[in-house]
Design an enzyme around this catalytic site. Structure first.
Site, PDB file in Angstrom:
ATOM      1  N   LYS A   1       0.840  -1.194   0.000  1.00  0.00           N
ATOM      2  CA  LYS A   1       0.000   0.000   0.000  1.00  0.00           C
ATOM      3  C   LYS A   1       0.874   1.242   0.000  1.00  0.00           C
ATOM      4  O   LYS A   1       1.899   1.298   0.684  1.00  0.00           O
ATOM      5  CB  LYS A   1      -0.911  -0.038   1.228  1.00  0.00           C
ATOM      6  CG  LYS A   1      -1.971   1.041   1.278  1.00  0.00           C
ATOM      7  CD  LYS A   1      -2.870   0.816   2.494  1.00  0.00           C
ATOM      8  CE  LYS A   1      -3.926   1.880   2.658  1.00  0.00           C
ATOM      9  NZ  LYS A   1      -4.775   1.633   3.867  1.00  0.00           N
TER      10      LYS A   1
ATOM     11  N   SER B 122      -9.508   1.510   3.340  1.00  0.00           N
ATOM     12  CA  SER B 122      -8.679   2.307   2.459  1.00  0.00           C
ATOM     13  C   SER B 122      -7.590   1.516   1.728  1.00  0.00           C
ATOM     14  O   SER B 122      -6.890   2.068   0.881  1.00  0.00           O
ATOM     15  CB  SER B 122      -8.017   3.441   3.261  1.00  0.00           C
ATOM     16  OG  SER B 122      -7.134   2.921   4.232  1.00  0.00           O
TER      17      SER B 122
ATOM     18  N   SER C  34      -9.716  -0.903   7.399  1.00  0.00           N
ATOM     19  CA  SER C  34      -9.149  -0.662   6.071  1.00  0.00           C
ATOM     20  C   SER C  34      -8.442  -1.852   5.445  1.00  0.00           C
ATOM     21  O   SER C  34      -8.085  -1.797   4.263  1.00  0.00           O
ATOM     22  CB  SER C  34      -8.180   0.521   6.121  1.00  0.00           C
ATOM     23  OG  SER C  34      -8.886   1.723   6.318  1.00  0.00           O
TER      24      SER C  34
END
Length: 441
Positions: free
Chosen positions: A51, A126, A150
């Site tokens: 990420k 997210s 997330s």
């Protein structure tokens, strides 16, 4: 993997800062090590995605937002450093919404990330790109972060496995009392293998737990006889739980019960005051951070984020203290309830993946309702995972959340593996032909 990304990315938009040439060079170096019986371990040569808020040296960290200054990172963050030391190959970073503030994918910096199972749907957030990449077959190992759901929400929406470890188990920068880093994979065993590496110590994270060499990969079938499993189907949200989600999670509980586990239905234990306090605390935190941006940066934020800041009323220090006190009450209550059980089962989200363009399932209610099942375990610091337990009639994955007692990360992995073996045969993964066809349509 690079061919797969090239074929699918025009439709998915899950990647950022792909590094094909560097990845191939590292792969050749890994091949040389293996041929010389000098590998760095089982992850040597394995491609990974990370990420984009997990810094990798030399790559800017936009945090999903056009408001960020694109300054190359000076060092690898702890998870990235551990993966490199283990020989894993960073092929690409993955996308996220502005500053990770949504359980969806809208971003002012990245193109809109979409769900491989249905391109009209969100992959969640997210860790949007990480879960989409896992479902689309962009390699076996993916790193996400989780502050309110997330990792688990995108994993649930995309039909993959995601583990939110115990708070502090995986060193991270910048440390924060709700944030954790963890793996997103297709199979539980791959997540366990990642945890052997990600959980190694790094003194830069001054809030991390003392390192423990846990038996991460000891996933021998769990004897479910005698286990007490709480079953939570209503978390007290204004957003009703979808009947298909209730049916899938209840069905998983019945299968586990047939193997000897005791299933105990439980009522929502989080009072409205606690939930409102958590919402206030998180909104004020976000507003305070974003108001520190320069005016020209604030204008580059996604309109959703700008509107949320404008709607956030000013509160005094006493009100903020009361909100924080409510968060601590939620932590206390969650750990107390969980202590009476070996694990807590629940949905990951009230509903399946919603429209890709939306910032939450119901904009009239807000994002907090999307995280009612997940955020309590961030507040309490307990480990929790998402694993597929069924599909809607429309073919969208449904996630089962398995939460353990504090620090029982291995237990969560073992029960997740047990469910992985017991559950009905999962549907075939979306192929690049399916993704291409959907994009053309």
């Amino acid at each position: 993997m690079l061919d797969r990304i090239e074929a699918c990315e025009p439709a998915l938009h899950a990647t950022y800062a792909i590094s094909a040439d560097a990845a191939l060079a590292e792969a050749r170096a890994s091949e040389t090590r293996w041929r010389g019986n000098a590998s760095l371990g089982p992850l040597d040569g394995v491609p990974v995605t990370v990420k984009e808020n997990v810094a990798s040296k030399g790559t800017p960290v936009p945090l999903g937002s056009a408001a960020s200054d694109l300054v190359p990172a000076e060092d690898d963050a702890p998870p990235m450093a551990r993966l490199r030391e283990a020989g894993a190959i960073l092929v690409t970073k993955t996308t996220m919404p502005d500053f990770g503030l949504l359980a969806a994918a809208p971003s002012s910096f990245h193109a809109l990330t979409r769900n491989p199972w249905d391109l009209s749907r969100t992959p969640g957030g997210s860790s949007s790109g990480a879960a989409a990449a896992a479902a689309a077959g962009y390699g076996p190992l993916h790193v996400g972060t989780d502050i309110g759901g997330s990792i688990r929400i995108p994993a649930g929406f995309c039909g993959v496995f995601g583990l939110k470890p115990s708070w502090g188990r995986v060193p991270h920068l910048n440390p924060y009392f709700l944030r954790v880093t963890g793996p997103i994979t297709r199979e539980v065993a791959d997540a366990a293998k990642m945890m052997e590496v990600l959980s190694l110590p790094d003194e830069r994270d001054y809030m991390s737990l003392p390192y423990q060499p846990l038996p991460w990969s000891d996933l021998a079938p769990t004897d479910l006889r005698g286990l007490r499993l709480a079953l939570l189907l209503d978390a007290g949200s204004d957003l009703a739980v979808d009947p298909e989600v209730v049916a899938a999670v209840s069905g998983a509980a019945r299968i586990l019960e047939a193997q000897g586990a005791t299933i105990v239905p439980v009522d929502n234990w989080v009072e409205d005051e606690m939930r409102q306090g958590f919402s206030t605390f998180m909104h004020i935190r976000a507003a305070a951070d974003l108001e520190e941006l320069r005016p020209e940066q604030q204008q580059k934020l996604h309109p959703i984020i700008r509107e949320a800041i404008a709607r956030q009323p000013e509160i005094d220090a006493k009100a903020l203290h009361r909100a924080q006190r409510s968060v601590l009450a939620m932590k206390q209550r969650t750990t107390q309830v969980s202590a009476g059980f070996d694990f807590v089962l629940s949905p990951v989200s009230p509903g399946p993946a919603f429209a890709a363009e939306l910032w939450c399932a119901d904009p009239e209610i807000g994002i907090v309702s999307d995280t009612v099942f997940t955020s309590v375990h961030n507040v309490s610091g307990q480990p929790a995972a998402s694993i597929t337990c069924g599909y809607t009639k429309a073919g969208l994955p449904i996630g089962l959340q398995i939460a353990g007692r504090r620090f029982d990360d291995v237990g969560v992995l073992r029960l997740s593996r047990a469910w992985e073996l017991l559950r009905p045969e999962p549907r075939a993964w979306p192929t690049q032909q399916v993704i291409r066809s959907a994009a053309m349509t």
